[in-house]
Design an enzyme around this catalytic site. Structure first.
Site, PDB file in Angstrom:
ATOM      1  N   GLY A 171       0.811  -1.220   0.000  1.00  0.00           N
ATOM      2  CA  GLY A 171       0.000   0.000   0.000  1.00  0.00           C
ATOM      3  C   GLY A 171       0.836   1.258   0.000  1.00  0.00           C
ATOM      4  O   GLY A 171       2.021   1.223  -0.345  1.00  0.00           O
ATOM      5  N   HIS A 213       2.234   4.489  -5.042  1.00  0.00           N
ATOM      6  CA  HIS A 213       2.822   5.606  -5.789  1.00  0.00           C
ATOM      7  C   HIS A 213       3.050   5.146  -7.227  1.00  0.00           C
ATOM      8  O   HIS A 213       2.707   4.001  -7.575  1.00  0.00           O
ATOM      9  CB  HIS A 213       4.123   6.066  -5.111  1.00  0.00           C
ATOM     10  CG  HIS A 213       5.094   4.964  -4.813  1.00  0.00           C
ATOM     11  ND1 HIS A 213       5.698   4.219  -5.802  1.00  0.00           N
ATOM     12  CD2 HIS A 213       5.535   4.445  -3.632  1.00  0.00           C
ATOM     13  CE1 HIS A 213       6.501   3.327  -5.255  1.00  0.00           C
ATOM     14  NE2 HIS A 213       6.405   3.427  -3.938  1.00  0.00           N
ATOM     15  N   HIS A 232       4.486   1.629  -7.922  1.00  0.00           N
ATOM     16  CA  HIS A 232       3.517   0.522  -7.878  1.00  0.00           C
ATOM     17  C   HIS A 232       2.653   0.516  -9.148  1.00  0.00           C
ATOM     18  O   HIS A 232       2.406  -0.537  -9.740  1.00  0.00           O
ATOM     19  CB  HIS A 232       2.582   0.679  -6.676  1.00  0.00           C
ATOM     20  CG  HIS A 232       3.253   0.618  -5.340  1.00  0.00           C
ATOM     21  ND1 HIS A 232       3.280   1.689  -4.487  1.00  0.00           N
ATOM     22  CD2 HIS A 232       3.908  -0.386  -4.704  1.00  0.00           C
ATOM     23  CE1 HIS A 232       3.916   1.352  -3.378  1.00  0.00           C
ATOM     24  NE2 HIS A 232       4.313   0.104  -3.483  1.00  0.00           N
ATOM     25  N   GLN A 289       7.636  -9.127   7.874  1.00  0.00           N
ATOM     26  CA  GLN A 289       8.871  -8.665   7.233  1.00  0.00           C
ATOM     27  C   GLN A 289       9.466  -7.417   7.879  1.00  0.00           C
ATOM     28  O   GLN A 289      10.458  -6.887   7.400  1.00  0.00           O
ATOM     29  CB  GLN A 289       8.661  -8.466   5.735  1.00  0.00           C
ATOM     30  CG  GLN A 289       7.863  -7.257   5.338  1.00  0.00           C
ATOM     31  CD  GLN A 289       7.651  -7.246   3.831  1.00  0.00           C
ATOM     32  OE1 GLN A 289       6.950  -8.086   3.277  1.00  0.00           O
ATOM     33  NE2 GLN A 289       8.276  -6.297   3.142  1.00  0.00           N
ATOM     34  N   GLY A 323       9.387  -4.994  -8.450  1.00  0.00           N
ATOM     35  CA  GLY A 323      10.259  -3.901  -8.870  1.00  0.00           C
ATOM     36  C   GLY A 323      11.720  -4.157  -8.537  1.00  0.00           C
ATOM     37  O   GLY A 323      12.042  -4.736  -7.498  1.00  0.00           O
ATOM     38  N   SER A 329       9.305   5.582  -3.108  1.00  0.00           N
ATOM     39  CA  SER A 329       9.139   4.609  -2.028  1.00  0.00           C
ATOM     40  C   SER A 329       8.044   5.108  -1.101  1.00  0.00           C
ATOM     41  O   SER A 329       7.921   6.314  -0.873  1.00  0.00           O
ATOM     42  CB  SER A 329      10.456   4.482  -1.249  1.00  0.00           C
ATOM     43  OG  SER A 329      10.223   3.845  -0.007  1.00  0.00           O
TER      44      SER A 329
END
Ligand code: AMP
Length: 270
Positions: free
Chosen positions: A27, A30, A33, A57, A140, A178
């Protein structure tokens, strides 16, 4: 666009398609994504996007707590997506006893500084793959080690999903997009651009013939004035450090800016 939150709901939606492209995210969406979604759509595939801030994570609870979350805003940014899967942690984790761990890759580079991080990634991505059964999935290169790890996991566990790598999307300043950038002030964003400037300077020096990694690291340190956690040059296939560049060397950095940990990387070949 169908919004689903349970395994049962998303499986029902998934069954409407023969092929399905999948873009897993945490989520705070940006353009980085959205570029993965566009790549999936450009193949003519229906697309499923997951939005799940994966607690497994995060090695620092404070980092997990501070991670930006705004599901409505995220959903408003999605165009042409067929299915969104946005489960609560309890839906995916519950009483879990199973961990997926990709040996070797998960303990290098980022893994040295974020113990358990890649086990969390592999565990949740494999769970999502089992639920969604995507024919294709996009990751990515911003998280370069992550995509290498996922490719290895897919190969080892014989998932039927084809993994695609997507290039890093950057601000005009060079700063890699990011979700964590949301936590930076305007000044912090300007400062953080020195990370990519350092990496690009390394790349320019490499393309101009510099092969010695120590000298290339100095080039980075001259440009990037922030607190660097690591700047490494590795072979892209093995992720092993190199001291003299080969034809598939990549520089990767983790840097702190305003108490936000940022990562970026660049290929040191044309
Ligand atoms: P995240 O939400 O940070 O877990 O990222 C979800 C996916 O988007 C991962 O495959 C990331 O590598 C990818 N991604 C994040 N930032 C970028 C970017 N700036 N350019 C391209 N892909 C990105």
């Amino acid at each position: 666009m169908k919004i689903t939150t349970t395994v049962e709901q998303v499986r029902r939606e998934r069954s409407r398609f023969s092929n399905l492209g999948f873009v897993p995210t945490m989520g705070a969406l940006h353009s980085g994504h959205l570029s993965l979604i566009d790549l999936a759509k450009s193949r003519g595939l229906p697309v499923c996007v997951s939005i799940f801030v994966n607690p497994l994570q995060f090695n620092e609870k404070s980092d997990f707590d501070k991670y930006p979350r705004d599901l409505e805003r995220d959903i408003s940014k999605l165009k042409g997506v067929d299915v969104v899967f946005a489960p609560e942690p309890s839906e995916l984790l519950g009483h879990r006893l199973t961990t997926v761990s990709v040996a070797d890759i998960s303990t290098k580079l980022e893994g040295k500084f974020r113990p358990g991080h890649f086990d969390g990634v592999a565990t949740i991505v494999s769970t999502l793959f089992n639920i969604i059964e995507p024919t294709d999935a996009w990751f990515g290169e911003k998280d370069f080690q992550q995509v290498v790890l996922i490719e290895q996991m897919v190969k080892d566990l014989k998932f039927k999903t084809t993994i695609h790598r997507a290039p890093i999307i950057r601000e005009e300043s060079g700063l890699a997009l990011s979700s964590r950038n949301e936590r930076l002030t305007e000044r912090g964003k300007q400062d953080a651009a020195s990370i990519s400037q350092g990496l690009f300077a390394m790349r320019d020096a490499a393309l101009n013939g510099e092969r010695q990694v120590e000298r290339l690291k100095n080039v980075f340190n001259e440009r990037c004035f922030l607190k660097t956690e690591y700047i490494e040059v590795v072979d892209e296939l093995s992720l092993e450090p190199v001291t003299v560049l080969n034809e598939r060397s990549r520089a990767l950095a983790a840097v702190w800016c305003e108490e936000v940990r940022l990562i970026d990387n660049v290929a040191l070949y044309a």
